[in-house]
Design an enzyme around this catalytic site. Structure first.
Site, mmCIF file in Angstrom:
data_model
loop_
_atom_site.group_PDB
_atom_site.id
_atom_site.type_symbol
_atom_site.label_atom_id
_atom_site.label_comp_id
_atom_site.label_asym_id
_atom_site.label_seq_id
_atom_site.Cartn_x
_atom_site.Cartn_y
_atom_site.Cartn_z
ATOM 1 N N LYS A 25 0.835 -1.209 0.000
ATOM 2 C CA LYS A 25 0.000 0.000 0.000
ATOM 3 C C LYS A 25 0.872 1.263 0.000
ATOM 4 O O LYS A 25 0.638 2.186 -0.787
ATOM 5 C CB LYS A 25 -0.920 -0.022 1.236
ATOM 6 C CG LYS A 25 -1.843 1.177 1.367
ATOM 7 C CD LYS A 25 -3.051 0.852 2.235
ATOM 8 C CE LYS A 25 -2.747 0.772 3.710
ATOM 9 N NZ LYS A 25 -2.484 2.074 4.349
ATOM 10 N N GLY A 98 -5.335 7.829 5.481
ATOM 11 C CA GLY A 98 -4.422 8.803 6.082
ATOM 12 C C GLY A 98 -3.207 9.041 5.206
ATOM 13 O O GLY A 98 -2.707 10.170 5.106
ATOM 14 N N ARG A 126 -8.915 11.844 12.738
ATOM 15 C CA ARG A 126 -7.472 11.642 12.932
ATOM 16 C C ARG A 126 -6.707 12.969 12.877
ATOM 17 O O ARG A 126 -7.088 13.884 12.170
ATOM 18 C CB ARG A 126 -6.954 10.663 11.868
ATOM 19 C CG ARG A 126 -7.619 9.298 11.996
ATOM 20 C CD ARG A 126 -7.121 8.319 10.981
ATOM 21 N NE ARG A 126 -5.709 8.000 11.182
ATOM 22 C CZ ARG A 126 -5.008 7.251 10.347
ATOM 23 N NH1 ARG A 126 -5.571 6.759 9.259
ATOM 24 N NH2 ARG A 126 -3.734 7.002 10.594
ATOM 25 N N GLN A 173 4.616 9.069 7.300
ATOM 26 C CA GLN A 173 3.711 9.953 6.556
ATOM 27 C C GLN A 173 4.149 11.410 6.701
ATOM 28 O O GLN A 173 4.137 12.168 5.722
ATOM 29 C CB GLN A 173 2.279 9.773 7.055
ATOM 30 C CG GLN A 173 1.719 8.407 6.700
ATOM 31 C CD GLN A 173 0.306 8.184 7.200
ATOM 32 O OE1 GLN A 173 -0.240 9.020 7.917
ATOM 33 N NE2 GLN A 173 -0.284 7.062 6.832
ATOM 34 N N ASP A 324 1.768 -1.217 11.768
ATOM 35 C CA ASP A 324 0.434 -1.652 11.331
ATOM 36 C C ASP A 324 0.131 -3.104 11.712
ATOM 37 O O ASP A 324 -0.984 -3.574 11.503
ATOM 38 C CB ASP A 324 0.313 -1.499 9.806
ATOM 39 C CG ASP A 324 0.326 -0.030 9.384
ATOM 40 O OD1 ASP A 324 -0.063 0.828 10.202
ATOM 41 O OD2 ASP A 324 0.738 0.247 8.249
ATOM 42 N N LYS A 351 -4.629 5.647 14.815
ATOM 43 C CA LYS A 351 -4.719 5.004 13.499
ATOM 44 C C LYS A 351 -6.183 5.040 13.042
ATOM 45 O O LYS A 351 -6.972 5.830 13.562
ATOM 46 C CB LYS A 351 -4.178 3.580 13.585
ATOM 47 C CG LYS A 351 -2.675 3.519 13.859
ATOM 48 C CD LYS A 351 -1.891 4.102 12.702
ATOM 49 C CE LYS A 351 -0.405 4.068 12.951
ATOM 50 N NZ LYS A 351 0.335 4.797 11.908
ATOM 51 N N ARG A 355 -6.454 1.575 18.114
ATOM 52 C CA ARG A 355 -6.218 0.125 17.993
ATOM 53 C C ARG A 355 -5.884 -0.540 19.320
ATOM 54 O O ARG A 355 -5.994 -1.769 19.427
ATOM 55 C CB ARG A 355 -5.132 -0.150 16.948
ATOM 56 C CG ARG A 355 -5.645 0.092 15.544
ATOM 57 C CD ARG A 355 -4.618 -0.188 14.471
ATOM 58 N NE ARG A 355 -5.235 -0.072 13.155
ATOM 59 C CZ ARG A 355 -4.583 0.105 12.025
ATOM 60 N NH1 ARG A 355 -3.257 0.205 12.039
ATOM 61 N NH2 ARG A 355 -5.238 0.200 10.885
ATOM 62 N N ARG A 400 -7.734 -3.249 9.513
ATOM 63 C CA ARG A 400 -6.839 -4.190 10.199
ATOM 64 C C ARG A 400 -7.495 -4.805 11.438
ATOM 65 O O ARG A 400 -7.135 -5.903 11.861
ATOM 66 C CB ARG A 400 -5.518 -3.503 10.536
ATOM 67 C CG ARG A 400 -4.776 -3.021 9.290
ATOM 68 C CD ARG A 400 -3.314 -2.752 9.537
ATOM 69 N NE ARG A 400 -2.789 -1.790 8.579
ATOM 70 C CZ ARG A 400 -2.437 -2.079 7.329
ATOM 71 N NH1 ARG A 400 -2.562 -3.304 6.869
ATOM 72 N NH2 ARG A 400 -1.969 -1.132 6.530
HETATM 73 C C1 S3P Z 1 2.428 4.764 6.205
HETATM 74 C C2 S3P Z 1 2.982 5.096 7.407
HETATM 75 C C3 S3P Z 1 2.418 4.643 8.689
HETATM 76 C C4 S3P Z 1 1.450 3.486 8.527
HETATM 77 C C5 S3P Z 1 0.501 3.708 7.387
HETATM 78 C C6 S3P Z 1 1.255 3.890 6.083
HETATM 79 C C7 S3P Z 1 3.060 5.292 4.970
HETATM 80 O O1 S3P Z 1 1.722 5.724 9.287
HETATM 81 O O2 S3P Z 1 0.730 3.284 9.717
HETATM 82 O O3 S3P Z 1 -0.364 2.587 7.244
HETATM 83 O O4 S3P Z 1 2.725 4.808 3.879
HETATM 84 O O5 S3P Z 1 3.908 6.186 5.087
HETATM 85 P P1 S3P Z 1 2.460 6.816 10.229
HETATM 86 O O6 S3P Z 1 3.365 7.613 9.388
HETATM 87 O O7 S3P Z 1 1.324 7.645 10.766
HETATM 88 O O8 S3P Z 1 3.138 6.009 11.279
#
Ligand code: S3P
Length: 446
Positions: A25, A98, A126, A173, A324, A351, A355, A400
């Protein structure tokens, strides 16, 4: 949105067979975004066709990129070039995602356009302050809903102001939002991450031809520097399978007695593979076969055999490499012998759902022994004895959570009803079919 679909997952006997999980993803989102900013046509094989990634594709189309899926499953993207994103004509609907929201906010922040971001009830709860802060420092003008939430409107600035930003939370992210904003910003934009997070953005930016430098500061924190106003060259991308999706099938194979499953083409980037290390430490029989490189990422076929697991203390510093995967690890721990302690997980509370709380409630409902802490769980395992089950659990719009209780249902005496499995389609639309191909049964609940 589809109406809630409640269901149970059951199995008679063992899980056996060979499967391939859909594309990663995180890498799928980034493939679309960087292809949309390249000059010319990129191709993407193995793109995850889940709702989250499709939300990213739709937003990029709304900002000028031409994106098609061929009948053979290969996607083509004709990019607009860095700096070339156009003003979208309507609000960008991020659905449940997100990653789409935070990374696209980064892209828009350094373009002379204004975009409104909206999402579902989960996403609208969020926190976005973590990206609003650095992007505002780079010059974006952002008006968010109370608490720094969606819906929000972001007016980008071009040229934006380069920034050196130390991450206050370990978040790929946030790192990626700042680096993507830096792409169209003159000068050098730097992110300092005290705890390493998934590094797909920096790997892929370099792969597209941007100048990216990785260093360390005096405290050992990682520094990622991107040189702005880069020109990205189109690429042919092969997206590896998602280790976060494979996790559900791997844990199922460990827990259901007699199982043996091979999961082909799974990404094992060390910034993502923490779960597999922990499961092995608990006694899980997981073999990485045919380790190779796909699309600039390390990949293996996983061979997983049913194993008796023993509880461990999960070190908090591994959290970013398996962030995750905690919901499904909680399920594994609840069936292990002895106690598993999992701390340092505050991020799990923000999240797609909280969770920690949602898993604690659901696990208790099916008969597990779980103590909730502000930053994690203490789980006393059942030494391989099935959960009593016989309860309905709430997935809270969280894919999840739904998949974790689908697996828990396979090792429960009485059925576990998941109130809504529709969110699974955000990240792993083929989950029910793959599980069925290994021998499980999905029964829609009345
Ligand atoms: C992701 C970073 C993670 C993860 C999300 C995907 C990404 O989030 O939980 O499913 O693709 O950069 P965080 O950056 O909030 O930890």
């Amino acid at each position: 949105m589809n109406p809630p679909a409640s269901a149970t997952f059951r199995i008679d006997g063992a899980l056996c067979g060979r499967v391939r999980v859909p594309g990663d993803k995180s890498i799928s989102h980034r493939s679309l975004m960087l292809s949309a900013l390249a000059v010319g046509r990129s191709t993407i094989d193995g793109l995850l066709e889940g709702e989250d990634v499709l939300a990213t594709a739709a937003a990029l189309r709304a900002m000028g990129a031409t994106i098609h899926r061929g009948d053979d499953g290969r996607w083509t993207v004709d990019g607009v070039g860095v700096g070339g994103l156009l003003q979208p004509g309507a609000a960008l609907d991020m659905g449940n995602s997100g990653t789409s929201t935070r990374l696209l906010m980064g892209l828009v922040a350094s373009h002379p356009i204004t975009a409104t971001f909206v999402g579902d009830a989960s996403l609208s709860g969020r926190p976005m302050g973590r990206v609003i802060d650095p992007l505002a420092q780079m010059g974006a003008d952002i008006s968010a809903s109370p608490g720094g939430r969606l819906p929000l409107m972001l007016r980008g600035l071009s040229p934006a102001v380069p920034l050196t930003y130390r991450l206050p939370v370990a978040s790929a992210q946030v790192k990626s939002a700042v680096l993507l904003a830096g792409l169209n910003t003159p000068g050098i934009t730097r992110v300092i991450e005290p705890v390493p997070t998934r590094d797909h953005s920096e790997r892929m930016l370099a792969g597209f031809g941007a100048t990216v430098e990785i260093g360390q500061d005096d405290d050992g924190a990682r520094i990622i520097a991107i040189h702005g106003e880069a020109e990205l060259r189109p690429q042919a991308i092969d997206v590896p399978g998602d280790p976060s999706s494979a996790a559900f099938l791997a844990v199922a194979a460990l827990l259901v007695p007699g199982s043996e499953v091979r999961i082909d083409n799974v990404g094992i980037n060390p910034t993502r593979a923490g779960l597999y290390d922990m499961l092995r430490r608990m006694g899980g029989d997981i073999v990485y076969a045919d380790v190779r490189t796909v699309g600039g990422e390390p990949v293996a076929d996983l061979i997983v055999r049913a194993s008796a697991l023993t509880g461990i203390e999960v070190p908090p510093d591994v959290a970013p490499s398996m962030i995750d995967e905690y919901p499904i690890l909680f399920v594994a721990a609840a069936l292990a012998r002895g106690r598993t302690t999992l701390r340092g997980l505050e991020e799990l509370r923000v999240k797609e759902s909280d969770r920690i709380a949602v898993m604690a409630t659901g696990l208790r409902a099916i008969g597990a022994t779980v103590q909730e802490l502000p930053d994690g769980l203490v789980i006393d395992g059942r030494d391989g004895a099935p959960f009593p089950g016989g309860a309905t659990v709430a997935a809270r719009l969280d894919h999840r959570i739904a998949m974790s209780f689908a697996i828990a249902g396979l090792v429960s005496a009485a059925p576990v009803v998941i109130d809504d499995i529709a969110p699974i389609a955000t990240s792993f639309p083929t989950f029910p079919t793959l599980l069925e191909s290994l021998g499980a049964r999905l029964d829609p609940a009345p």
